[in-house]
Design a protein around this motif. Structure first.
Motif, PDB file in Angstrom:
ATOM      1  N   GLY A  22     -42.725   5.444 -41.517  1.00 45.78           N
ATOM      2  CA  GLY A  22     -43.135   4.537 -40.439  1.00 45.78           C
ATOM      3  C   GLY A  22     -42.357   4.821 -39.173  1.00 45.78           C
ATOM      4  O   GLY A  22     -41.498   5.711 -39.136  1.00 45.78           O
ATOM      5  N   ASP A  43     -38.821   9.485 -48.132  1.00 51.12           N
ATOM      6  CA  ASP A  43     -38.642   8.055 -47.833  1.00 51.12           C
ATOM      7  C   ASP A  43     -38.656   7.310 -49.164  1.00 51.12           C
ATOM      8  O   ASP A  43     -39.259   7.780 -50.134  1.00 51.12           O
ATOM      9  N   VAL A  44     -38.030   6.113 -49.190  1.00 58.48           N
ATOM     10  CA  VAL A  44     -38.183   5.259 -50.371  1.00 58.48           C
ATOM     11  C   VAL A  44     -39.629   4.785 -50.483  1.00 58.48           C
ATOM     12  O   VAL A  44     -40.094   4.443 -51.566  1.00 58.48           O
ATOM     13  N   ALA A  99     -33.733   8.142 -41.555  1.00 59.11           N
ATOM     14  CA  ALA A  99     -33.860   6.895 -42.318  1.00 59.11           C
ATOM     15  C   ALA A  99     -32.758   5.927 -41.904  1.00 59.11           C
ATOM     16  O   ALA A  99     -31.614   6.322 -41.648  1.00 59.11           O
ATOM     17  N   SER A 151     -29.092   8.258 -34.428  1.00 55.83           N
ATOM     18  CA  SER A 151     -28.072   7.227 -34.227  1.00 55.83           C
ATOM     19  C   SER A 151     -28.773   6.063 -33.534  1.00 55.83           C
ATOM     20  O   SER A 151     -29.851   5.633 -33.968  1.00 55.83           O
ATOM     21  N   PRO A 195     -31.950   6.256 -29.880  1.00 59.94           N
ATOM     22  CA  PRO A 195     -33.041   5.462 -29.309  1.00 59.94           C
ATOM     23  C   PRO A 195     -32.532   4.107 -28.816  1.00 59.94           C
ATOM     24  O   PRO A 195     -31.600   3.532 -29.381  1.00 59.94           O
ATOM     25  N   GLY A 196     -33.169   3.609 -27.760  1.00 63.73           N
ATOM     26  CA  GLY A 196     -33.005   2.207 -27.398  1.00 63.73           C
ATOM     27  C   GLY A 196     -33.999   1.383 -28.201  1.00 63.73           C
ATOM     28  O   GLY A 196     -34.553   1.842 -29.207  1.00 63.73           O
ATOM     29  N   LEU A 197     -34.234   0.161 -27.740  1.00 65.62           N
ATOM     30  CA  LEU A 197     -35.150  -0.746 -28.455  1.00 65.62           C
ATOM     31  C   LEU A 197     -36.535  -0.118 -28.558  1.00 65.62           C
ATOM     32  O   LEU A 197     -37.159   0.198 -27.549  1.00 65.62           O
ATOM     33  N   THR A 198     -36.990   0.064 -29.782  1.00 62.16           N
ATOM     34  CA  THR A 198     -38.261   0.752 -30.032  1.00 62.16           C
ATOM     35  C   THR A 198     -39.133  -0.136 -30.911  1.00 62.16           C
ATOM     36  O   THR A 198     -38.642  -0.740 -31.871  1.00 62.16           O
ATOM     37  N   THR A 200     -41.037  -0.928 -33.659  1.00 64.71           N
ATOM     38  CA  THR A 200     -41.340  -0.449 -35.013  1.00 64.71           C
ATOM     39  C   THR A 200     -41.209  -1.639 -35.966  1.00 64.71           C
ATOM     40  O   THR A 200     -40.847  -2.747 -35.545  1.00 64.71           O
ATOM     41  N   MET A 202     -38.893  -2.232 -37.791  1.00 65.45           N
ATOM     42  CA  MET A 202     -37.508  -2.693 -37.734  1.00 65.45           C
ATOM     43  C   MET A 202     -37.296  -3.803 -36.701  1.00 65.45           C
ATOM     44  O   MET A 202     -36.439  -4.655 -36.855  1.00 65.45           O
ATOM     45  N   THR A 203     -38.075  -3.781 -35.640  1.00 65.20           N
ATOM     46  CA  THR A 203     -37.816  -4.694 -34.516  1.00 65.20           C
ATOM     47  C   THR A 203     -38.966  -5.657 -34.246  1.00 65.20           C
ATOM     48  O   THR A 203     -38.862  -6.493 -33.362  1.00 65.20           O
TER      49      THR A 203
HETATM   50  N1  LIG Z   1     -36.489   0.603 -33.702  1.00 69.81           N
HETATM   51  C1  LIG Z   1     -35.415   0.596 -32.913  1.00 69.81           C
HETATM   52  O1  LIG Z   1     -35.319  -0.197 -31.949  1.00 69.81           O
HETATM   53  C2  LIG Z   1     -34.300   1.581 -33.162  1.00 69.81           C
HETATM   54  C3  LIG Z   1     -33.308   1.686 -32.174  1.00 69.81           C
HETATM   55  C4  LIG Z   1     -32.258   2.578 -32.383  1.00 69.81           C
HETATM   56  C5  LIG Z   1     -32.210   3.344 -33.534  1.00 69.81           C
HETATM   57  N2  LIG Z   1     -33.189   3.205 -34.468  1.00 69.81           N
HETATM   58  C6  LIG Z   1     -33.074   4.023 -35.667  1.00 69.81           C
HETATM   59  O2  LIG Z   1     -34.245   4.799 -35.812  1.00 69.81           O
HETATM   60  C7  LIG Z   1     -34.420   5.137 -37.190  1.00 69.81           C
HETATM   61  C8  LIG Z   1     -35.854   4.855 -37.578  1.00 69.81           C
HETATM   62  O3  LIG Z   1     -36.079   3.461 -37.487  1.00 69.81           O
HETATM   63  P1  LIG Z   1     -37.490   2.817 -37.113  1.00 69.81           P
HETATM   64  O4  LIG Z   1     -37.270   1.954 -35.939  1.00 69.81           O
HETATM   65  O5  LIG Z   1     -38.526   3.861 -37.075  1.00 69.81           O
HETATM   66  O6  LIG Z   1     -37.669   1.811 -38.337  1.00 69.81           O
HETATM   67  P2  LIG Z   1     -38.598   1.861 -39.620  1.00 69.81           P
HETATM   68  O7  LIG Z   1     -38.159   0.702 -40.439  1.00 69.81           O
HETATM   69  O8  LIG Z   1     -40.022   1.965 -39.212  1.00 69.81           O
HETATM   70  O9  LIG Z   1     -38.200   3.242 -40.323  1.00 69.81           O
HETATM   71  C9  LIG Z   1     -37.085   3.382 -41.139  1.00 69.81           C
HETATM   72  C10 LIG Z   1     -37.518   4.165 -42.377  1.00 69.81           C
HETATM   73  O10 LIG Z   1     -36.365   4.407 -43.194  1.00 69.81           O
HETATM   74  C11 LIG Z   1     -36.775   4.259 -44.548  1.00 69.81           C
HETATM   75  N3  LIG Z   1     -35.619   3.983 -45.399  1.00 69.81           N
HETATM   76  C12 LIG Z   1     -34.871   2.861 -45.465  1.00 69.81           C
HETATM   77  N4  LIG Z   1     -33.925   2.985 -46.404  1.00 69.81           N
HETATM   78  C13 LIG Z   1     -34.070   4.233 -46.945  1.00 69.81           C
HETATM   79  C14 LIG Z   1     -33.384   4.947 -47.964  1.00 69.81           C
HETATM   80  N5  LIG Z   1     -32.351   4.403 -48.645  1.00 69.81           N
HETATM   81  N6  LIG Z   1     -33.774   6.199 -48.240  1.00 69.81           N
HETATM   82  C15 LIG Z   1     -34.839   6.761 -47.598  1.00 69.81           C
HETATM   83  N7  LIG Z   1     -35.529   6.125 -46.635  1.00 69.81           N
HETATM   84  C16 LIG Z   1     -35.153   4.870 -46.314  1.00 69.81           C
HETATM   85  C17 LIG Z   1     -37.746   3.085 -44.514  1.00 69.81           C
HETATM   86  O11 LIG Z   1     -38.571   3.006 -45.676  1.00 69.81           O
HETATM   87  C18 LIG Z   1     -38.516   3.377 -43.242  1.00 69.81           C
HETATM   88  O12 LIG Z   1     -39.676   4.172 -43.481  1.00 69.81           O
HETATM   89  C19 LIG Z   1     -33.381   4.309 -37.962  1.00 69.81           C
HETATM   90  O13 LIG Z   1     -32.277   5.129 -38.271  1.00 69.81           O
HETATM   91  C20 LIG Z   1     -32.981   3.252 -36.960  1.00 69.81           C
HETATM   92  O14 LIG Z   1     -31.683   2.740 -37.191  1.00 69.81           O
HETATM   93  C21 LIG Z   1     -34.234   2.348 -34.307  1.00 69.81           C
END
Ligand SMILES: NC(=O)c1ccc[n+]([C@@H]2O[C@H](COP(=O)([O-])OP(=O)(O)OC[C@H]3O[C@@H](n4cnc5c(N)ncnc54)[C@H](O)[C@@H]3O)[C@@H](O)[C@H]2O)c1
Length: 269
Positions: A22, A43-44, A99, A151, A195-198, A200, A202-203
């Motif tokens: 995702g 991915d899990v 991840a 990060s 990344p900044g606030l994205t 997804t 997660m947010t």
């Molecule tokens: N969305 C934001 O605002 C934002 C900002 C800064 C950094 N990030 C970072 O970006 C990365 C991606 O996040 P995202 O926003 O796409 O969120 P997301 O939740 O869509 O994606 C994270 C993915 O990691 C997988 N995951 C979680 N635990 C796992 C594990 N133990 N082993 C394998 N896979 C695992 C999840 O199933 C998921 O598909 C993350 O590292 C997050 O910390 C996100």
């Protein structure tokens, strides 16, 4: 030396992506599939990985990809992912270690040890394990390798109520620089995406809640979150030969969030 600035440079490159079910990982995986790369999704959530590749497979049935049930906190799972990619496609050219999970919002002293360990295990130890197994595989099977670790802006600045996540994401920057130093002379480049606030999974709970949305967006000069697709350009740049002399760096993609001077006086202008 002429640099290759074409996206076609990813054609038949073997790229491993974690967190590919995702959000940012999915956007990067789909963009790489479009370039003709061989994309290996870990991915899990393997159903989510199937959804990631689905639109591309409808267009191009011969696309080469691999989906693996990966838990980045488990050394044998990470090693198994790397091993199966090498056994299937012969090498690993690029890796996007992405991840991650968020921590709950609370002050540091209220974070319990179990929650701290879970966030640090996935967000930081997961990156360590990926680097530990990917780098030797790259060295043993090719003449170079490129890695991007995800990060966060919270890997370079502090904030309230996110101690475990901030610690882990700062740790990702440290691991990125350490690996970049250890392997620069073996043609392995390692950089970090912040990344900044994205927008997804997660947010989405914050962005859907007016109580949080206003304060979150007010911190961003561009006054909006990024779409996950807006992380693709920097990630592909870092994975490509266009960044051939860049290693050990952290690249922010944050709508200006971390470059601003925050003071009450100035915020009143
Ligand atoms: N969305 C934001 O605002 C934002 C900002 C800064 C950094 N990030 C970072 O970006 C990365 C991606 O996040 P995202 O926003 O796409 O969120 P997301 O939740 O869509 O994606 C994270 C993915 O990691 C997988 N995951 C979680 N635990 C796992 C594990 N133990 N082993 C394998 N896979 C695992 C999840 O199933 C998921 O598909 C993350 O590292 C997050 O910390 C996100």
């Amino acid at each position: 030396m002429a640099q290759n600035l074409q996206l076609t440079q990813f054609l038949n490159k073997v790229v491993l992506i974690t967190g590919a079910a995702g959000g940012i990982g999915r956007a990067v995986a789909r963009a790489l599939l479009e370039t003709g790369a061989i994309v290996c999704l870990g991915d899990v959530n393997t159903d989510g990985c199937e959804e990631t590749v689905q639109p591309y497979l409808e267009k191009n049935k011969s696309a080469k990809h691999l989906i693996y049930a990966l838990d980045v906190t488990n050394a044998s799972s990470v090693k198994g992912f790397v091993d199966i990619v090498v056994a299937t496609f012969g090498r690993i050219d690029c890796a996007f270690n992405n991840a991650g999970i968020l921590s709950g919002s609370k002050p540091l002293a209220d974070v319990d040890e179990i929650e701290y360990d879970k966030v640090v295990d996935i967000d930081m130890k997961g990156i360590f394990l990926c680097l530990k197994y990917e780098i030797p595989a790259m060295i043993n099977t090719g003449d170079k390798g490129v890695i991007v670790n995800t990060s966060s802006t919270l890997g370079i600045v502090g904030d309230k109520l996110s101690a475990a996540y901030i610690a882990a994401k700062h740790g990702v920057v440290g691991l990125t620089r350490a690996a970049a130093m250890d392997y620069a002379d073996q043609n392995i480049r390692v950089n970090a995406l912040a990344p900044g606030l994205t927008q997804t999974a997660m947010t989405e709970h914050w962005l859907a809640d007016p109580k949080y949305q206003g304060p979150l967006l007010s911190n961003i000069p561009m006054k909006r979150p990024a779409m996950p697709e807006e992380m693709v350009g920097m990630t592909l740049f870092l994975l490509s030969d266009a960044s051939s002399y860049i290693t050990g760096h952290v690249m922010t993609v944050d709508g200006g969030m971390t470059m601003q001077l925050k003071s009450k006086l100035r915020s009143e202008y």
